[in-house]
Motif scaffolding. Sequence first.
Motif, PDB file in Angstrom:
ATOM      1  N   MET A  84      43.969  56.218  30.279  1.00  0.00           N
ATOM      2  CA  MET A  84      43.517  54.983  29.699  1.00  0.00           C
ATOM      3  C   MET A  84      44.687  53.989  29.627  1.00  0.00           C
ATOM      4  SD  MET A  84      41.671  54.326  26.037  1.00  0.00           S
ATOM      5  CE  MET A  84      42.937  54.825  24.927  1.00  0.00           C
ATOM      6  N   TYR A  85      45.820  54.461  29.149  1.00  0.00           N
ATOM      7  CA  TYR A  85      46.959  53.562  29.015  1.00  0.00           C
ATOM      8  C   TYR A  85      47.578  53.223  30.365  1.00  0.00           C
ATOM      9  CZ  TYR A  85      46.622  54.408  24.049  1.00  0.00           C
ATOM     10  OH  TYR A  85      46.169  54.483  22.760  1.00  0.00           O
ATOM     11  N   LEU A  86      47.437  54.091  31.349  1.00  0.00           N
ATOM     12  CA  LEU A  86      47.990  53.825  32.672  1.00  0.00           C
ATOM     13  C   LEU A  86      47.325  52.597  33.293  1.00  0.00           C
ATOM     14  CD1 LEU A  86      49.932  54.746  34.855  1.00  0.00           C
ATOM     15  CD2 LEU A  86      48.104  56.160  35.765  1.00  0.00           C
ATOM     16  N   VAL A  87      46.029  52.484  33.139  1.00  0.00           N
ATOM     17  CA  VAL A  87      45.313  51.328  33.680  1.00  0.00           C
ATOM     18  C   VAL A  87      45.738  50.057  32.944  1.00  0.00           C
ATOM     19  CG1 VAL A  87      43.026  50.299  33.984  1.00  0.00           C
ATOM     20  CG2 VAL A  87      43.364  52.725  34.434  1.00  0.00           C
ATOM     21  N   ALA A  88      45.902  50.150  31.627  1.00  0.00           N
ATOM     22  CA  ALA A  88      46.332  48.983  30.854  1.00  0.00           C
ATOM     23  C   ALA A  88      47.734  48.535  31.267  1.00  0.00           C
ATOM     24  CB  ALA A  88      46.293  49.303  29.364  1.00  0.00           C
ATOM     25  N   ILE A  89      48.623  49.482  31.462  1.00  0.00           N
ATOM     26  CA  ILE A  89      49.987  49.150  31.891  1.00  0.00           C
ATOM     27  C   ILE A  89      49.975  48.521  33.281  1.00  0.00           C
ATOM     28  CG2 ILE A  89      52.215  50.160  32.538  1.00  0.00           C
ATOM     29  CD1 ILE A  89      51.719  52.198  30.245  1.00  0.00           C
ATOM     30  N   ALA A  90      49.157  49.058  34.172  1.00  0.00           N
ATOM     31  CA  ALA A  90      49.064  48.498  35.521  1.00  0.00           C
ATOM     32  C   ALA A  90      48.501  47.081  35.482  1.00  0.00           C
ATOM     33  CB  ALA A  90      48.193  49.395  36.393  1.00  0.00           C
ATOM     34  N   TRP A  91      47.493  46.853  34.635  1.00  0.00           N
ATOM     35  CA  TRP A  91      46.914  45.506  34.542  1.00  0.00           C
ATOM     36  C   TRP A  91      47.938  44.507  33.985  1.00  0.00           C
ATOM     37  CZ3 TRP A  91      42.916  43.336  36.701  1.00  0.00           C
ATOM     38  CH2 TRP A  91      42.542  42.071  36.268  1.00  0.00           C
ATOM     39  N   ILE A  92      48.699  44.914  32.990  1.00  0.00           N
ATOM     40  CA  ILE A  92      49.735  44.028  32.449  1.00  0.00           C
ATOM     41  C   ILE A  92      50.790  43.728  33.517  1.00  0.00           C
ATOM     42  CG2 ILE A  92      51.636  43.923  30.766  1.00  0.00           C
ATOM     43  CD1 ILE A  92      48.986  43.263  29.541  1.00  0.00           C
ATOM     44  N   TYR A  93      51.117  44.740  34.336  1.00  0.00           N
ATOM     45  CA  TYR A  93      52.073  44.530  35.427  1.00  0.00           C
ATOM     46  C   TYR A  93      51.548  43.488  36.408  1.00  0.00           C
ATOM     47  CZ  TYR A  93      54.874  45.386  39.577  1.00  0.00           C
ATOM     48  OH  TYR A  93      55.670  45.227  40.666  1.00  0.00           O
ATOM     49  N   VAL A  94      50.271  43.610  36.769  1.00  0.00           N
ATOM     50  CA  VAL A  94      49.680  42.635  37.695  1.00  0.00           C
ATOM     51  C   VAL A  94      49.683  41.247  37.058  1.00  0.00           C
ATOM     52  CG1 VAL A  94      47.516  41.967  38.821  1.00  0.00           C
ATOM     53  CG2 VAL A  94      48.292  44.329  38.932  1.00  0.00           C
ATOM     54  N   ALA A  95      49.361  41.167  35.783  1.00  0.00           N
ATOM     55  CA  ALA A  95      49.363  39.872  35.095  1.00  0.00           C
ATOM     56  C   ALA A  95      50.774  39.287  35.053  1.00  0.00           C
ATOM     57  CB  ALA A  95      48.799  40.028  33.693  1.00  0.00           C
ATOM     58  N   LEU A  96      51.785  40.130  34.826  1.00  0.00           N
ATOM     59  CA  LEU A  96      53.161  39.643  34.830  1.00  0.00           C
ATOM     60  C   LEU A  96      53.568  39.126  36.214  1.00  0.00           C
ATOM     61  CD1 LEU A  96      54.991  42.226  32.560  1.00  0.00           C
ATOM     62  CD2 LEU A  96      54.662  39.788  32.132  1.00  0.00           C
ATOM     63  N   MET A  97      53.112  39.770  37.265  1.00  0.00           N
ATOM     64  CA  MET A  97      53.410  39.278  38.613  1.00  0.00           C
ATOM     65  C   MET A  97      52.727  37.936  38.856  1.00  0.00           C
ATOM     66  SD  MET A  97      55.500  41.319  40.036  1.00  0.00           S
ATOM     67  CE  MET A  97      56.232  41.633  38.449  1.00  0.00           C
ATOM     68  N   MET A  98      51.511  37.761  38.324  1.00  0.00           N
ATOM     69  CA  MET A  98      50.835  36.466  38.433  1.00  0.00           C
ATOM     70  C   MET A  98      51.608  35.393  37.671  1.00  0.00           C
ATOM     71  SD  MET A  98      46.885  37.730  37.956  1.00  0.00           S
ATOM     72  CE  MET A  98      46.288  36.118  37.638  1.00  0.00           C
ATOM     73  N   VAL A  99      52.114  35.765  36.492  1.00  0.00           N
ATOM     74  CA  VAL A  99      52.891  34.831  35.675  1.00  0.00           C
ATOM     75  C   VAL A  99      54.175  34.442  36.408  1.00  0.00           C
ATOM     76  CG1 VAL A  99      54.276  34.693  33.566  1.00  0.00           C
ATOM     77  CG2 VAL A  99      51.931  35.545  33.478  1.00  0.00           C
ATOM     78  N   LEU A 100      54.834  35.415  36.979  1.00  0.00           N
ATOM     79  CA  LEU A 100      56.065  35.139  37.720  1.00  0.00           C
ATOM     80  C   LEU A 100      55.797  34.217  38.912  1.00  0.00           C
ATOM     81  CD1 LEU A 100      59.086  35.850  37.974  1.00  0.00           C
ATOM     82  CD2 LEU A 100      58.401  37.697  39.489  1.00  0.00           C
ATOM     83  N   ALA A 101      54.717  34.457  39.616  1.00  0.00           N
ATOM     84  CA  ALA A 101      54.379  33.601  40.756  1.00  0.00           C
ATOM     85  C   ALA A 101      54.056  32.187  40.297  1.00  0.00           C
ATOM     86  CB  ALA A 101      53.196  34.191  41.512  1.00  0.00           C
ATOM     87  N   GLU A 102      53.343  32.076  39.170  1.00  0.00           N
ATOM     88  CA  GLU A 102      52.999  30.739  38.691  1.00  0.00           C
ATOM     89  C   GLU A 102      54.218  29.993  38.165  1.00  0.00           C
ATOM     90  OE1 GLU A 102      49.829  28.126  36.460  1.00  0.00           O
ATOM     91  OE2 GLU A 102      49.363  30.169  37.055  1.00  0.00           O
ATOM     92  N   ALA A 103      55.096  30.693  37.453  1.00  0.00           N
ATOM     93  CA  ALA A 103      56.260  30.027  36.860  1.00  0.00           C
ATOM     94  C   ALA A 103      57.253  29.573  37.921  1.00  0.00           C
ATOM     95  CB  ALA A 103      56.941  30.960  35.866  1.00  0.00           C
ATOM     96  N   THR A 104      57.379  30.319  39.024  1.00  0.00           N
ATOM     97  CA  THR A 104      58.363  29.965  40.047  1.00  0.00           C
ATOM     98  C   THR A 104      57.785  29.101  41.162  1.00  0.00           C
ATOM     99  OG1 THR A 104      57.927  32.024  41.221  1.00  0.00           O
ATOM    100  CG2 THR A 104      59.725  32.028  39.597  1.00  0.00           C
ATOM    101  N   SER A 105      56.495  28.873  41.132  1.00  0.00           N
ATOM    102  CA  SER A 105      55.863  28.054  42.166  1.00  0.00           C
ATOM    103  C   SER A 105      56.228  26.587  41.951  1.00  0.00           C
ATOM    104  CB  SER A 105      54.339  28.223  42.096  1.00  0.00           C
ATOM    105  OG  SER A 105      53.711  27.298  42.942  1.00  0.00           O
ATOM    106  N   SER A 106      56.272  25.841  43.053  1.00  0.00           N
ATOM    107  CA  SER A 106      56.598  24.416  42.942  1.00  0.00           C
ATOM    108  C   SER A 106      55.448  23.640  42.302  1.00  0.00           C
ATOM    109  CB  SER A 106      56.902  23.842  44.327  1.00  0.00           C
ATOM    110  OG  SER A 106      55.762  23.962  45.163  1.00  0.00           O
TER     111      SER A 106
END
Length: 91
Positions: free
Chosen positions: A1-23
Amino acid sequence: MYLVAIAWIYVALMMVLAEATSSQGSVLGAIVTFALYGVLPVSIVLYLLGTPARRAARRRAEAAAAPAPSNQADGSGHAPGEPLVAEGKEP
């Protein structure tokens, strides 16, 4: 259960990183993305999946707080006495 939650947070963090560094992105947009795509869905899913465990814990706590059953047949805890007989009638 927690593995899926951790993976989803990781994906969300990658989305955040892409949005923050995008022009065309912004830090505010990254924060909103993390809140709406990361924290909110994960917290709702973990709350719903934790419901059976909370229910079982509440039942255990109620069972521990309940008074111990008495040895009396009626369970009242009072000493047995003479049976009541209606007035004017003999048993």
